[in-house]
Design a protein around this motif. Structure first.
Motif, PDB file in Angstrom:
ATOM      1  N   ASN A 145      37.060  38.442  46.817  1.00  0.00           N
ATOM      2  CA  ASN A 145      36.289  39.238  45.867  1.00  0.00           C
ATOM      3  C   ASN A 145      35.977  38.397  44.636  1.00  0.00           C
ATOM      4  OD1 ASN A 145      36.389  41.623  47.424  1.00  0.00           O
ATOM      5  ND2 ASN A 145      38.433  42.074  46.636  1.00  0.00           N
ATOM      6  N   LEU A 146      34.738  38.502  44.176  1.00  0.00           N
ATOM      7  CA  LEU A 146      34.316  37.804  42.961  1.00  0.00           C
ATOM      8  C   LEU A 146      33.547  38.782  42.084  1.00  0.00           C
ATOM      9  CD1 LEU A 146      34.002  35.168  41.335  1.00  0.00           C
ATOM     10  CD2 LEU A 146      31.891  34.734  42.605  1.00  0.00           C
ATOM     11  N   GLU A 147      34.040  38.979  40.866  1.00  0.00           N
ATOM     12  CA  GLU A 147      33.401  39.887  39.925  1.00  0.00           C
ATOM     13  C   GLU A 147      33.071  39.167  38.626  1.00  0.00           C
ATOM     14  OE1 GLU A 147      35.804  43.295  39.209  1.00  0.00           O
ATOM     15  OE2 GLU A 147      36.159  43.712  41.339  1.00  0.00           O
TER      16      GLU A 147
ATOM     17  N   ASN B 242      51.708  30.996  35.895  1.00  0.00           N
ATOM     18  CA  ASN B 242      50.597  30.120  35.503  1.00  0.00           C
ATOM     19  C   ASN B 242      49.262  30.863  35.480  1.00  0.00           C
ATOM     20  OD1 ASN B 242      52.226  27.913  35.107  1.00  0.00           O
ATOM     21  ND2 ASN B 242      51.788  26.980  37.099  1.00  0.00           N
ATOM     22  N   LYS B 243      49.279  32.046  34.898  1.00  0.00           N
ATOM     23  CA  LYS B 243      48.087  32.893  34.739  1.00  0.00           C
ATOM     24  C   LYS B 243      47.528  33.394  36.072  1.00  0.00           C
ATOM     25  CE  LYS B 243      46.665  30.860  30.341  1.00  0.00           C
ATOM     26  NZ  LYS B 243      45.567  30.231  29.562  1.00  0.00           N
ATOM     27  N   LEU B 244      48.282  33.215  37.137  1.00  0.00           N
ATOM     28  CA  LEU B 244      47.928  33.784  38.434  1.00  0.00           C
ATOM     29  C   LEU B 244      48.741  35.053  38.663  1.00  0.00           C
ATOM     30  CD1 LEU B 244      47.827  30.614  40.718  1.00  0.00           C
ATOM     31  CD2 LEU B 244      45.858  32.010  40.080  1.00  0.00           C
ATOM     32  N   ILE B 245      48.142  36.023  39.330  1.00  0.00           N
ATOM     33  CA  ILE B 245      48.844  37.258  39.677  1.00  0.00           C
ATOM     34  C   ILE B 245      49.103  37.253  41.180  1.00  0.00           C
ATOM     35  CG2 ILE B 245      48.788  39.776  39.629  1.00  0.00           C
ATOM     36  CD1 ILE B 245      46.724  39.578  37.373  1.00  0.00           C
ATOM     37  N   PHE B 246      50.360  37.373  41.565  1.00  0.00           N
ATOM     38  CA  PHE B 246      50.747  37.410  42.980  1.00  0.00           C
ATOM     39  C   PHE B 246      51.220  38.827  43.312  1.00  0.00           C
ATOM     40  CE2 PHE B 246      51.281  33.075  41.574  1.00  0.00           C
ATOM     41  CZ  PHE B 246      50.766  32.315  42.624  1.00  0.00           C
TER      42      PHE B 246
ATOM     43  N   TYR C 158      36.357  37.349  37.603  1.00  0.00           N
ATOM     44  CA  TYR C 158      37.616  37.792  38.203  1.00  0.00           C
ATOM     45  C   TYR C 158      37.576  37.389  39.671  1.00  0.00           C
ATOM     46  CZ  TYR C 158      41.239  40.845  40.102  1.00  0.00           C
ATOM     47  OH  TYR C 158      42.341  41.329  40.761  1.00  0.00           O
ATOM     48  N   VAL C 159      38.525  36.555  40.088  1.00  0.00           N
ATOM     49  CA  VAL C 159      38.569  36.045  41.460  1.00  0.00           C
ATOM     50  C   VAL C 159      39.795  36.621  42.163  1.00  0.00           C
ATOM     51  CG1 VAL C 159      38.589  33.992  42.922  1.00  0.00           C
ATOM     52  CG2 VAL C 159      37.481  33.913  40.668  1.00  0.00           C
ATOM     53  N   GLU C 160      39.592  37.116  43.363  1.00  0.00           N
ATOM     54  CA  GLU C 160      40.684  37.748  44.111  1.00  0.00           C
ATOM     55  C   GLU C 160      40.635  37.286  45.572  1.00  0.00           C
ATOM     56  OE1 GLU C 160      42.137  42.151  43.705  1.00  0.00           O
ATOM     57  OE2 GLU C 160      40.595  42.098  45.270  1.00  0.00           O
ATOM     58  N   LEU C 161      41.774  36.858  46.068  1.00  0.00           N
ATOM     59  CA  LEU C 161      41.916  36.430  47.456  1.00  0.00           C
ATOM     60  C   LEU C 161      42.959  37.322  48.125  1.00  0.00           C
ATOM     61  CD1 LEU C 161      41.198  34.223  49.612  1.00  0.00           C
ATOM     62  CD2 LEU C 161      43.193  32.960  48.779  1.00  0.00           C
TER      63      LEU C 161
ATOM     64  N   ILE D 213      46.239  37.172  45.682  1.00  0.00           N
ATOM     65  CA  ILE D 213      46.293  36.280  44.536  1.00  0.00           C
ATOM     66  C   ILE D 213      45.034  36.514  43.714  1.00  0.00           C
ATOM     67  CG2 ILE D 213      46.430  33.886  43.736  1.00  0.00           C
ATOM     68  CD1 ILE D 213      47.619  33.115  46.390  1.00  0.00           C
ATOM     69  N   SER D 214      45.190  36.697  42.417  1.00  0.00           N
ATOM     70  CA  SER D 214      44.024  36.959  41.573  1.00  0.00           C
ATOM     71  C   SER D 214      44.168  36.251  40.235  1.00  0.00           C
ATOM     72  CB  SER D 214      43.840  38.460  41.358  1.00  0.00           C
ATOM     73  OG  SER D 214      45.010  39.050  40.836  1.00  0.00           O
ATOM     74  N   LYS D 215      43.014  36.014  39.603  1.00  0.00           N
ATOM     75  CA  LYS D 215      43.015  35.322  38.314  1.00  0.00           C
ATOM     76  C   LYS D 215      41.691  35.563  37.595  1.00  0.00           C
ATOM     77  CE  LYS D 215      43.732  30.805  36.121  1.00  0.00           C
ATOM     78  NZ  LYS D 215      44.006  29.368  36.321  1.00  0.00           N
ATOM     79  N   MET D 216      41.771  35.649  36.269  1.00  0.00           N
ATOM     80  CA  MET D 216      40.572  35.702  35.428  1.00  0.00           C
ATOM     81  C   MET D 216      40.211  34.279  35.006  1.00  0.00           C
ATOM     82  SD  MET D 216      39.108  38.655  34.922  1.00  0.00           S
ATOM     83  CE  MET D 216      38.107  38.140  33.519  1.00  0.00           C
TER      84      MET D 216
END
Length: 329
Positions: A324-326, A256-260, A301-304, A293-296
């Motif tokens: 992280n928030l870019e 679902n467009k999330l990267i694990f 770009y949001v990364e947890l 977990i990250s997603k555009m």
């Protein structure tokens, strides 16, 4: 620690393309490794330093018959200046990487870093020539006469023809040279397996990293450049720093467009109780789990990231949560 009154512009740089070359100036992060998780020689564990870079834009295919076996060739050279708050302020860092592709399923890279110059150190033509040809141990009686500190090696990435979903890779880097080959070596070995899990691209990786060169407190260190291959005390090479070992299993998938991304590690940190290891001046053996977990989301770009260890490591807690928030233009 960073100086309070300094301002930094990491990942800020200007580039100019001419012919098939690109010249850049600024602070550029580099990752010289076939592995996505570790690099023995140049990684983003430390902040990027300021300098100049020259590299090719598109792969070069030698037209000379005797060089055609090299396949595609890529090159990258840079000259950076490290921080002033070190034993030898403003030490210069030179790096070169030349990659070839003799077969479609094989990539090979020759890599090297060299520290030289700095406050009070000569940067004349003789020093530069000796640095470029790797002649930096010719005066063992007077270390101040040596041009600098070098580390060099080779890495590869190979996809077997019988199964293109498998990738084997490795890297060997030496602190010294013997017979024109790296000696006092550190090593990295790994394998990737790519597949589809519930129609989602999935990669499973296993990896082993060893930064013990066979001599205690020798890796990434130098008698003259006492801060070693570090920038603001953080390792330029492997994130586990010197005299350490790590074994890991990683799984990365999309849903679902999330990267694990999950990585399980067994780490033997600072085996020789060196005071120079970034993480600790004591030896620790522990297990660690990194879950990301990250997603555009549009331009964001949001990364947890959750990091969990089975024991506390000196000044580091057992569990850490990083967000992280870019914003990407």
């Amino acid at each position: 620690d960073l100086l309070k009154n300094d301002y930094f512009f990491d990942e800020s740089y200007l580039s100019y393309k001419f012919s098939n070359n690109i010249i850049s100036v600024g602070r550029i992060s580099r990752w010289w490794s076939p592995s996505k998780k570790s690099s023995l020689i140049l990684s983003n564990s430390a902040r990027p330093s300021y300098g100049f870079e020259l590299k090719n834009y598109a792969p070069i295919k030698p037209k000379n018959y005797f060089l055609s076996f090299l396949g595609e060739v890529d090159y990258e050279f840079f000259l950076n200046r490290l921080e002033k708050n070190r034993t030898i302020p403003n030490t210069l860092l030179f790096g070169n990487r030349v990659s070839i592709k003799p077969m479609k399923n094989l990539n090979i890279s020759l890599v090297r870093l060299a520290q030289f110059g700095g406050k009070g150190r000569s940067v004349d033509s003789s020093t530069i020539i000796n640095m470029l040809i790797g002649r930096d141990n010719y005066s063992r009686k007077n270390i101040n006469e040596q041009p600098g500190n070098q580390i060099a090696g080779i890495d590869f990435s190979y996809n077997p023809k019988i199964n293109k979903n498998i990738r084997l890779y490795g890297q060997v880097v030496g602190e010294d040279e013997a017979g024109y080959l790296p000696s006092r070596t550190m090593s990295l070995l790994g394998a990737d397996f790519h597949s589809e899990f519930l129609k989602n691209p999935t990669t499973i990786s296993v990896e082993y990293v060893d930064t013990f060169s066979g001599k205690e407190n020798y890796s990434y260190n130098h008698r003259l450049y006492k801060d070693g291959l570090r920038h603001y005390k953080k390792p330029i090479g492997a994130s586990i720093d010197a005299d350490s070992k790590s074994s890991s299993l990683s799984i990365k998938t999309y849903f679902n467009k999330l990267i694990f991304d999950l990585t399980l590690q067994n780490i033997n940190l600072n085996m020789n109780d060196s005071e120079l290891n970034y993480w600790s001046n004591q030896s620790y053996r522990f297990n660690q789990a990194d879950f990301k977990i990250s997603k555009m989301i549009k331009n964001y770009y949001v990364e947890l990231v959750l990091v969990s260890r089975n024991k506390e490591i000196q000044d580091y807690k057992k569990n850490d949560l990083i967000i992280n928030l870019e914003y990407r233009f």
